[in-house]
Design an enzyme around this catalytic site. Sequence first.
Site, mmCIF file in Angstrom:
data_model
loop_
_atom_site.group_PDB
_atom_site.id
_atom_site.type_symbol
_atom_site.label_atom_id
_atom_site.label_comp_id
_atom_site.label_asym_id
_atom_site.label_seq_id
_atom_site.Cartn_x
_atom_site.Cartn_y
_atom_site.Cartn_z
ATOM 1 C CB SER A 185 -10.262 6.248 1.570
ATOM 2 O OG SER A 185 -10.684 5.507 2.763
ATOM 3 N NE ARG A 235 -5.475 1.874 0.710
ATOM 4 C CZ ARG A 235 -3.944 1.116 1.652
ATOM 5 N NH1 ARG A 235 -3.390 0.018 1.717
ATOM 6 N NH2 ARG A 235 -5.104 1.159 2.745
ATOM 7 C CD GLU A 259 -7.673 4.708 -1.132
ATOM 8 O OE1 GLU A 259 -8.247 3.087 -0.479
ATOM 9 O OE2 GLU A 259 -6.421 5.028 -0.525
#
Length: 306
Positions: free
Chosen positions: A228, A179, A298
């Site tokens: 998310s 990520r 995130e």
Amino acid sequence: MTYPDIIDDIRARAPKLRGRLLANQPLSDLTWFRVGGPAQVLFTPADDEDLGLLLAALDPGLPVTVIGLGSNLIVRDGGVPGVVVRLGGKAFGSVEIDGESLRVGTAVPDMRLAKSAAEAGLDGLAFFRGIPGSVGGALRMNAGAHGGETTDVLVEARGVDRRGALRVFTHAEMGFAYRHSSAPDDVIFTSALFRGRPGDRAAIEAEMERVTAAREAAQPIRERTGGSTFKNPPGGKAWQLVDAAGCRGLTVGGAQVSEMHCNFLINRGGASAADIEGLGEEVRRRVRETSGVELHWEIKRIGIAA
């Protein structure tokens, strides 16, 4: 909040700009959470050259922020000072296929990228069907889902830096991790080159349907949400830690931890950006207290508090 109008100054610095400049433009309608204040200036460039012209002309001290589809974003209630760039239109929304390669504008939704690859009989990109963002965001955060990540299929990315110069980054130069991309923060990505592999169109489309069904069954996709919320910690799952901390269904103002999937925050209606971010921070605190694990956001958060 209302910001000083600086559009005349920008046009004086860059009189040949062809893109659209809007002062104090609301951003809440451009995010999935439907919260947040205005952009001091919202700029939609006509093409790469136009974007470079603006960036080269701006005062180096003026903040520049990029937004995409707004699916993984909290805009704070005080809005975003400086210039907010949002890519769109044909210049940044095209998909061109040449053999096993796809040249894609960064305003293209990830789901459209998956569909285009499937229609061309190219395998390896079906996972993009499960990512509710755009290609630009996928490049910046190495987006992934259902066993695939952007790093698996990217060949190169192109963008414009703060000096207005066109930059090309190889896969290795993107510095992908979980990520994360270590490409320079001042680069605004404008296109990417992906490579798939020959596959059976029916099988690829069946895989995309499986991804869609799994997402609909497990995630609150019909709510005002941002995807998310927290990255999975090494060796664990963020949602399990949130659940174990007793946060499923937890509320702050009009914001709530989803009952369906507790790594999702939702706007139940009337939430402020402060409610949503505050809820996320309360979840992080409780997880830290109960498990000792520090969850990391995130979702991207931009702007200033009201």
